[in-house]
Design an enzyme around this catalytic site. Structure first.
Site, PDB file in Angstrom:
ATOM      1  N   ARG A 149       3.926   4.302  20.167  1.00  0.00           N
ATOM      2  CA  ARG A 149       2.455   4.101  19.423  1.00  0.00           C
ATOM      3  C   ARG A 149       1.767   3.458  20.809  1.00  0.00           C
ATOM      4  NH1 ARG A 149       0.919   5.691  14.031  1.00  0.00           N
ATOM      5  NH2 ARG A 149       3.080   5.904  12.377  1.00  0.00           N
ATOM      6  N   CYS A 168     -10.641  13.135  -7.630  1.00  0.00           N
ATOM      7  CA  CYS A 168     -10.771  13.255  -6.089  1.00  0.00           C
ATOM      8  C   CYS A 168      -9.969  13.084  -4.885  1.00  0.00           C
ATOM      9  CB  CYS A 168     -11.748  12.195  -5.982  1.00  0.00           C
ATOM     10  SG  CYS A 168     -11.988  11.407  -3.943  1.00  0.00           S
ATOM     11  N   LYS A 196       0.538  -1.245   0.202  1.00  0.00           N
ATOM     12  CA  LYS A 196      -0.232  -0.156   0.146  1.00  0.00           C
ATOM     13  C   LYS A 196       0.807   1.167  -0.210  1.00  0.00           C
ATOM     14  CE  LYS A 196      -0.981   1.443   4.436  1.00  0.00           C
ATOM     15  NZ  LYS A 196      -1.821   1.329   5.908  1.00  0.00           N
ATOM     16  N   ASP A 197       2.198   1.239   0.416  1.00  0.00           N
ATOM     17  CA  ASP A 197       2.896   2.450   0.361  1.00  0.00           C
ATOM     18  C   ASP A 197       3.126   2.960  -1.628  1.00  0.00           C
ATOM     19  OD1 ASP A 197       3.131   2.355   2.789  1.00  0.00           O
ATOM     20  OD2 ASP A 197       5.220   1.545   3.017  1.00  0.00           O
ATOM     21  N   ARG A 226      -7.590   8.379   6.551  1.00  0.00           N
ATOM     22  CA  ARG A 226      -8.625   7.503   5.605  1.00  0.00           C
ATOM     23  C   ARG A 226      -9.209   6.657   7.090  1.00  0.00           C
ATOM     24  NH1 ARG A 226      -8.165   2.411   6.635  1.00  0.00           N
ATOM     25  NH2 ARG A 226      -6.627   2.532   7.179  1.00  0.00           N
ATOM     26  N   ARG A 227      -8.332   6.407   7.828  1.00  0.00           N
ATOM     27  CA  ARG A 227      -9.464   6.189   9.504  1.00  0.00           C
ATOM     28  C   ARG A 227     -10.131   6.933  10.317  1.00  0.00           C
ATOM     29  NH1 ARG A 227      -3.623   3.025  10.684  1.00  0.00           N
ATOM     30  NH2 ARG A 227      -3.847   0.977   9.291  1.00  0.00           N
ATOM     31  N   ARG A 276       2.388  10.212  14.739  1.00  0.00           N
ATOM     32  CA  ARG A 276       4.027   9.353  14.518  1.00  0.00           C
ATOM     33  C   ARG A 276       4.744   8.727  15.296  1.00  0.00           C
ATOM     34  NH1 ARG A 276       6.550  12.365   9.107  1.00  0.00           N
ATOM     35  NH2 ARG A 276       6.977   9.935   8.518  1.00  0.00           N
ATOM     36  N   GLY A 277       5.701   7.350  15.013  1.00  0.00           N
ATOM     37  CA  GLY A 277       6.246   6.888  15.774  1.00  0.00           C
ATOM     38  C   GLY A 277       6.088   5.506  15.355  1.00  0.00           C
TER      39      GLY A 277
END
Length: 334
Positions: A159, A245, A87-88, A135-136, A153-154
């Site tokens: 996290r 979009c 997905k990257d 998205r989340r 981030r991290g």
């Protein structure tokens, strides 16, 4: 077959990235009898992670920040194979590089790691939930739970430590990354895709090599047909929606058994940044037309108003998810 005696596998230095690369290395040894060596490559995403730069502040919202350095190393001949979280990958095809294999995909769903073993629905109104993914964020707001969604981030330890310390009540991560590094015991809820659709390609790995390298043919032994069809459909949704979009996008495709044989079922959603508006659609089609199916679904979404969704002041979000997924040792997902 490549003329090198040892296949050099380019990888980011994070625990998850090296774990994923070693999975590919094991397949090369077991299925093809090849010797392997991991070669660490520092990416732009790793450097911005170290400085704390928000992904939204990077050009093109961080598209490809974990990919370009590995691809450059491939083209310079410093490595023979590059392993990415699929997905990257930017949706534009790179010149001179082939996506040689998509191994069997891990569970693509998102998960919750919350204090006291709580689920999202059990968190109190105003609970602080950390995620770096637009998205989340949008889909959390769409659930209407009254949560205070904050950026983060991290690495995965950082996290989860924010939850353990009480700074956050929960964080959202990709299940695939936690599974690969043996941290599934931290999960307090696996999110149903009906609630939160994952990012296109989430949970899948991408194995790239130079397009003119004979190794490309051998690497097809690592390819999983169902996983490739699913991610091709999801990435076609993303690529088509990106053309008109800039809203946060989720997509999930699955190979299922239909009345007339195998079918590919694709679900997708585009949302306004605050989750208040969304265009959600699904479609089924032939697995051998995965990209066509995803593109047609996305065009229907654009025609139904996805192009009018407000992406918010931070600009395009489609690839921010790829760059900020927390189920990693550094920044991206699994």
């Amino acid at each position: 077959m490549s003329t090198v005696s040892t296949v050099r596998i380019g990888t980011r230095a994070s625990v998850l990235a090296k774990t994923q690369s070693e999975l590919v290395a094991a397949m090369l040894r077991e299925r093809l009898g090849l010797e392997t060596e991991l070669v660490e490559v520092l990416t732009h995403g790793d450097r911005t992670q170290a400085t704390g730069t928000p992904i939204s502040a990077l050009p093109d919202s961080g598209t490809g920040v974990f990919v370009s350095a590995l691809r450059d190393a491939l083209l310079r001949g410093e490595v023979d194979v590059a392993v990415h979280s699929l997905k990257d990958l930017p949706t534009a095809a790179p010149e001179g590089i082939a996506l040689a294999a998509v191994p069997t995909r891990e569970d693509p769903r998102d998960v919750v790691v919350a204090r006291d073993g709580l689920t999202l629905g059990e968190l109190p109104v105003g609970a602080r939930v950390g995620t770096g993914s637009p998205r989340r964020v949008a889909q959390l707001h769409a659930l209407g739970l009254g949560l205070d969604v904050v950026g983060v981030r991290g690495n995965v330890d950082t996290r989860i430590a924010k939850v353990r310390s009480g700074e956050y009540d929960a964080v959202l991560l990709a299940r695939a990354g936690l599974a690969r590094i043996g941290r599934l015991e931290e999960v307090t809820e696996v999110l149903d895709p009906l609630q939160v659709l994952p990012a296109p390609g989430q949970g899948a790995l991408a194995v790239e090599c130079r397009a003119d390298d004979a190794l490309a043919d051998a690497l097809t032994a690592l390819d999983d047909r169902a996983s490739r069809a699913a991610v091709e459909a999801e990435r076609a949704v993303l690529a088509t929606l990106e053309g008109g979009c800039s809203a946060p996008i989720g997509a999930l495709a699955e190979l299922v058994e239909g009345e007339d044989g195998e079918e590919l079922w694709v679900r997708a959603v585009a949302l306004s940044r605050d989750g208040g508006l969304s265009v959600r659609m699904s479609a089924t089609g032939a697995p051998d037309d995965a990209a066509g199916l995803g593109a047609r679904l996305a065009k229907e979404m654009l025609a139904d108003g996805a192009a009018e969704l407000d992406a918010g002041p931070a600009g395009p979000a489609a690839h921010q998810d790829a760059a900020t997924d927390p189920a990693t040792d550094r920044v991206h997902d699994a």
